[in-house]
Write a protein that holds these residues in place. Structure first.
Motif, PDB file in Angstrom:
ATOM      1  N   ASP A   1       0.401   6.409   9.350  1.00  0.00           N
ATOM      2  CA  ASP A   1      -0.711   5.504   9.661  1.00  0.00           C
ATOM      3  C   ASP A   1      -1.682   5.336   8.496  1.00  0.00           C
ATOM      4  O   ASP A   1      -2.583   4.507   8.541  1.00  0.00           O
ATOM      5  CB  ASP A   1      -1.474   6.010  10.895  1.00  0.00           C
ATOM      6  CG  ASP A   1      -0.565   6.031  12.111  1.00  0.00           C
ATOM      7  OD1 ASP A   1       0.294   5.121  12.205  1.00  0.00           O
ATOM      8  OD2 ASP A   1      -0.681   6.961  12.945  1.00  0.00           O
ATOM      9  N   LYS A   2      -1.492   6.140   7.459  1.00  0.00           N
ATOM     10  CA  LYS A   2      -2.411   6.070   6.303  1.00  0.00           C
ATOM     11  C   LYS A   2      -1.997   4.946   5.363  1.00  0.00           C
ATOM     12  O   LYS A   2      -0.810   4.706   5.137  1.00  0.00           O
ATOM     13  CB  LYS A   2      -2.351   7.392   5.526  1.00  0.00           C
ATOM     14  CG  LYS A   2      -3.277   8.470   6.076  1.00  0.00           C
ATOM     15  CD  LYS A   2      -4.504   8.552   5.183  1.00  0.00           C
ATOM     16  CE  LYS A   2      -5.438   9.693   5.527  1.00  0.00           C
ATOM     17  NZ  LYS A   2      -6.036   9.662   6.835  1.00  0.00           N
ATOM     18  N   LYS A   3      -2.999   4.256   4.811  1.00  0.00           N
ATOM     19  CA  LYS A   3      -2.726   3.202   3.821  1.00  0.00           C
ATOM     20  C   LYS A   3      -3.615   3.409   2.600  1.00  0.00           C
ATOM     21  O   LYS A   3      -4.845   3.398   2.728  1.00  0.00           O
ATOM     22  CB  LYS A   3      -3.051   1.826   4.416  1.00  0.00           C
ATOM     23  CG  LYS A   3      -2.142   1.396   5.536  1.00  0.00           C
ATOM     24  CD  LYS A   3      -2.545   0.014   6.042  1.00  0.00           C
ATOM     25  CE  LYS A   3      -1.604  -0.439   7.155  1.00  0.00           C
ATOM     26  NZ  LYS A   3      -1.985  -1.759   7.695  1.00  0.00           N
ATOM     27  N   TYR A   4      -3.004   3.615   1.457  1.00  0.00           N
ATOM     28  CA  TYR A   4      -3.763   3.695   0.206  1.00  0.00           C
ATOM     29  C   TYR A   4      -3.426   2.473  -0.635  1.00  0.00           C
ATOM     30  O   TYR A   4      -2.257   2.285  -1.007  1.00  0.00           O
ATOM     31  CB  TYR A   4      -3.399   4.969  -0.560  1.00  0.00           C
ATOM     32  CG  TYR A   4      -3.726   6.246   0.178  1.00  0.00           C
ATOM     33  CD1 TYR A   4      -5.008   6.795   0.121  1.00  0.00           C
ATOM     34  CD2 TYR A   4      -2.750   6.906   0.927  1.00  0.00           C
ATOM     35  CE1 TYR A   4      -5.308   7.978   0.806  1.00  0.00           C
ATOM     36  CE2 TYR A   4      -3.035   8.075   1.613  1.00  0.00           C
ATOM     37  CZ  TYR A   4      -4.309   8.616   1.545  1.00  0.00           C
ATOM     38  OH  TYR A   4      -4.596   9.768   2.212  1.00  0.00           O
ATOM     39  N   TYR A   5      -4.449   1.666  -0.935  1.00  0.00           N
ATOM     40  CA  TYR A   5      -4.203   0.425  -1.682  1.00  0.00           C
ATOM     41  C   TYR A   5      -4.207   0.692  -3.183  1.00  0.00           C
ATOM     42  O   TYR A   5      -5.165   0.392  -3.874  1.00  0.00           O
ATOM     43  CB  TYR A   5      -5.231  -0.632  -1.284  1.00  0.00           C
ATOM     44  CG  TYR A   5      -5.052  -1.091   0.145  1.00  0.00           C
ATOM     45  CD1 TYR A   5      -4.211  -2.164   0.436  1.00  0.00           C
ATOM     46  CD2 TYR A   5      -5.674  -0.430   1.208  1.00  0.00           C
ATOM     47  CE1 TYR A   5      -4.013  -2.582   1.741  1.00  0.00           C
ATOM     48  CE2 TYR A   5      -5.482  -0.840   2.518  1.00  0.00           C
ATOM     49  CZ  TYR A   5      -4.647  -1.917   2.779  1.00  0.00           C
ATOM     50  OH  TYR A   5      -4.441  -2.319   4.063  1.00  0.00           O
TER      51      TYR A   5
ATOM     52  N   THR B   1       2.010   4.688   1.648  1.00  0.00           N
ATOM     53  CA  THR B   1       1.964   5.462   2.886  1.00  0.00           C
ATOM     54  C   THR B   1       2.790   6.732   2.699  1.00  0.00           C
ATOM     55  O   THR B   1       3.982   6.653   2.412  1.00  0.00           O
ATOM     56  CB  THR B   1       2.542   4.639   4.062  1.00  0.00           C
ATOM     57  OG1 THR B   1       1.704   3.498   4.268  1.00  0.00           O
ATOM     58  CG2 THR B   1       2.579   5.444   5.348  1.00  0.00           C
ATOM     59  N   PRO B   2       2.156   7.910   2.814  1.00  0.00           N
ATOM     60  CA  PRO B   2       2.938   9.148   2.721  1.00  0.00           C
ATOM     61  C   PRO B   2       3.909   9.213   3.905  1.00  0.00           C
ATOM     62  O   PRO B   2       3.565   8.793   5.007  1.00  0.00           O
ATOM     63  CB  PRO B   2       1.878  10.254   2.837  1.00  0.00           C
ATOM     64  CG  PRO B   2       0.563   9.571   2.627  1.00  0.00           C
ATOM     65  CD  PRO B   2       0.730   8.158   3.061  1.00  0.00           C
TER      66      PRO B   2
ATOM     67  N   ASP C   1       4.838  11.536   5.736  1.00  0.00           N
ATOM     68  CA  ASP C   1       4.428  12.339   6.902  1.00  0.00           C
ATOM     69  C   ASP C   1       3.110  11.848   7.504  1.00  0.00           C
ATOM     70  O   ASP C   1       2.600  12.436   8.451  1.00  0.00           O
ATOM     71  CB  ASP C   1       4.334  13.818   6.506  1.00  0.00           C
ATOM     72  CG  ASP C   1       3.517  14.018   5.244  1.00  0.00           C
ATOM     73  OD1 ASP C   1       3.113  12.999   4.628  1.00  0.00           O
ATOM     74  OD2 ASP C   1       3.274  15.173   4.878  1.00  0.00           O
ATOM     75  N   MET C   2       2.532  10.775   6.952  1.00  0.00           N
ATOM     76  CA  MET C   2       1.310  10.195   7.533  1.00  0.00           C
ATOM     77  C   MET C   2       1.461   8.681   7.626  1.00  0.00           C
ATOM     78  O   MET C   2       0.827   7.922   6.908  1.00  0.00           O
ATOM     79  CB  MET C   2       0.097  10.562   6.661  1.00  0.00           C
ATOM     80  CG  MET C   2      -0.265  12.031   6.723  1.00  0.00           C
ATOM     81  SD  MET C   2      -1.803  12.341   5.840  1.00  0.00           S
ATOM     82  CE  MET C   2      -1.202  12.494   4.181  1.00  0.00           C
TER      83      MET C   2
ATOM     84  N   TRP D   1       0.858  -1.183   0.000  1.00  0.00           N
ATOM     85  CA  TRP D   1       0.000   0.000   0.000  1.00  0.00           C
ATOM     86  C   TRP D   1       0.890   1.227   0.000  1.00  0.00           C
ATOM     87  O   TRP D   1       2.104   1.101   0.254  1.00  0.00           O
ATOM     88  CB  TRP D   1      -0.936   0.011   1.220  1.00  0.00           C
ATOM     89  CG  TRP D   1      -0.206  -0.140   2.522  1.00  0.00           C
ATOM     90  CD1 TRP D   1       0.457   0.815   3.212  1.00  0.00           C
ATOM     91  CD2 TRP D   1      -0.051  -1.352   3.287  1.00  0.00           C
ATOM     92  NE1 TRP D   1       1.034   0.301   4.350  1.00  0.00           N
ATOM     93  CE2 TRP D   1       0.729  -1.032   4.419  1.00  0.00           C
ATOM     94  CE3 TRP D   1      -0.493  -2.683   3.111  1.00  0.00           C
ATOM     95  CZ2 TRP D   1       1.071  -1.979   5.376  1.00  0.00           C
ATOM     96  CZ3 TRP D   1      -0.144  -3.622   4.069  1.00  0.00           C
ATOM     97  CH2 TRP D   1       0.625  -3.264   5.189  1.00  0.00           C
TER      98      TRP D   1
END
Ligand code: ADP
Ligand code: MG
Length: 360
Positions: free
Chosen positions: A279-283, A273-274, A276-277, A271
């Motif tokens: 905890d974010k996950k973009y699939y 993950t930026p 600086d973030m 996934w």
């Protein structure tokens, strides 16, 4: 005469093919002392006639140095082809290939970070860059333009792996300019790979990680004929379309007379993950490819590694992510720990892999 003293003097003899002594390289077995007689077997796997003669002479010389009246009986023994004992790298405990169906999925990035994470866990680790068409390790380790030392050993020129960040590395990129590597083909190519195994003085290692080119080509076939691989790690991205190629790559290792165990699967770019973030996950590429691949090969998903900009930057900068305290550093360390576990299980459950003999 004292058994230990004999072993001690023999330990003073350098092994012709590895960077250890002949005791560590397990060339001497069945040592017996009987009256004035010193009897042992000298294993000559991987040695040419001149090296055999020199080694025989050195053994005699060393023993006579402490016991001038000894009668020395040396049985020279070459291991039977494909017997398992017949390994050109007896000083390397585990040789693990990192493979994939496609290029650009992150094999080299994984191989580099895995090797560093293993070293961080305390294992003596080497990295063989077997991507002879497109070597990545000189760039990833900040070693562009570096050349390995060459010197003569038992009358043969040998290369010394380059030590960087605590691991021992050899790459075609240290020997020729990357643009020249692409002209290597067929026999030349397998010759280079064989040289990287027998004409490089690898030290004693717990793990040697081998970074392969993508697919199922000449290099893969040469490798399984040149060393007994402990196992392979398959790298894939999450999308379905990458799966077919990954399966082909895995199947090559499972062919009956190749028979290299698949120790696990790594899903890279699982996934986005930026930085600086965290905890974010973009699939971005879908989900589930790694799990599916692991299931197909009846093995485990070692890890899912996110796509993070700093991983690429670390690779390009000559200092891989594990060393930069990147947010993926823990992923790679966890991957290394699981790989060690899988290797231990493999070594307990299965016989050592045999080198593939194409003449059989
Ligand atoms: N997890 C990741 N996050 C970001 N970039 C990555 C990641 N893994 C690999 N890369 C980048 O993708 C590119 C291809 O990776 P590489 O390891 O060279 O793949 P391969 O050896 O399979 O061809 C490189 O630029 C590398 O830095
Ligand atoms: Mg690569």
């Amino acid at each position: 005469m004292d058994n230990n003293k004999v072993v001690e003097v023999l330990r003073g003899i350098e092994d012709p093919t590895s960077r250890t002594d002949i005791i560590s390289a397990r060339r001497i077995t069945d040592l017996k002392l009987d009256g004035v007689n010193v009897i042992f077997t000298l294993h000559t796997t991987g040695l040419d006639d001149s090296q055999k003669a020199q080694l025989n002479f050195k053994c005699q010389e060393k023993i006579l140095g402490i016991y001038p009246d000894a009668e020395i009986h040396i049985h020279m023994k070459a291991a039977a082809q494909g017997s398992g004992a017949d390994t050109p790298l007896p000083q390397v405990k585990n040789i693990i290939a990192v493979a994939s169906g496609k290029g650009g999925v992150g094999k080299s990035t994984l191989a580099a970070n895995l090797a560093l994470a293993l070293a961080e866990l305390g294992y003596k680790t080497g990295l063989l860059d077997a991507d002879l068409y497109g070597p990545s390790m000189p760039t990833m380790f900040g070693l562009k333009g570096k050349r390995p030392k060459i010197y003569e050993h038992y009358g043969k020129p040998v290369l010394e792996p380059i030590n960087q960040y605590g691991i021992h590395i050899m790459s075609i990129g240290f020997v020729v300019e990357p643009e020249q590597a692409v002209v290597l083909r067929g026999p030349r190519l397998s010759g280079v790979l064989k040289q990287f195994i027998s004409d490089v003085r690898w030290p004693e290692l717990d793990f040697m990680i081998v970074d392969l080119p993508p697919g199922t080509g000449d290099v893969q076939l040469s490798l399984v004929q040149s060393v007994p691989l402990t196992g392979a790690v398959l790298v894939t991205t999450p999308q379905e379309v990458a799966l077919d190629d990954a399966v082909k790559a895995g199947n090559m290792f499972r062919i009956e007379n190749i028979n290299v165990p698949i120790l696990g699967v790594v899903e890279n770019m699982a996934w986005f993950t930026p930085d600086d973030m965290p905890d974010k996950k973009y699939y971005l590429f879908g989900e589930g490819g790694g799990k599916k691949l692991a299931k197909l090969f009846n093995t485990v998903l070692l890890s899912q590694i996110p796509l993070v900009q700093s991983v690429r930057e670390a690779g390009d900068s000559g200092k891989p992510a594990v060393l930069c305290g990147d947010i993926t550093a823990d992923n790679y360390k966890e991957t290394a720990k699981k790989l060690v576990r899988q290797t231990v299980i493999r070594n307990e459950m299965l016989d050592p892999t045999k080198m593939v003999n194409m003449n059989q």
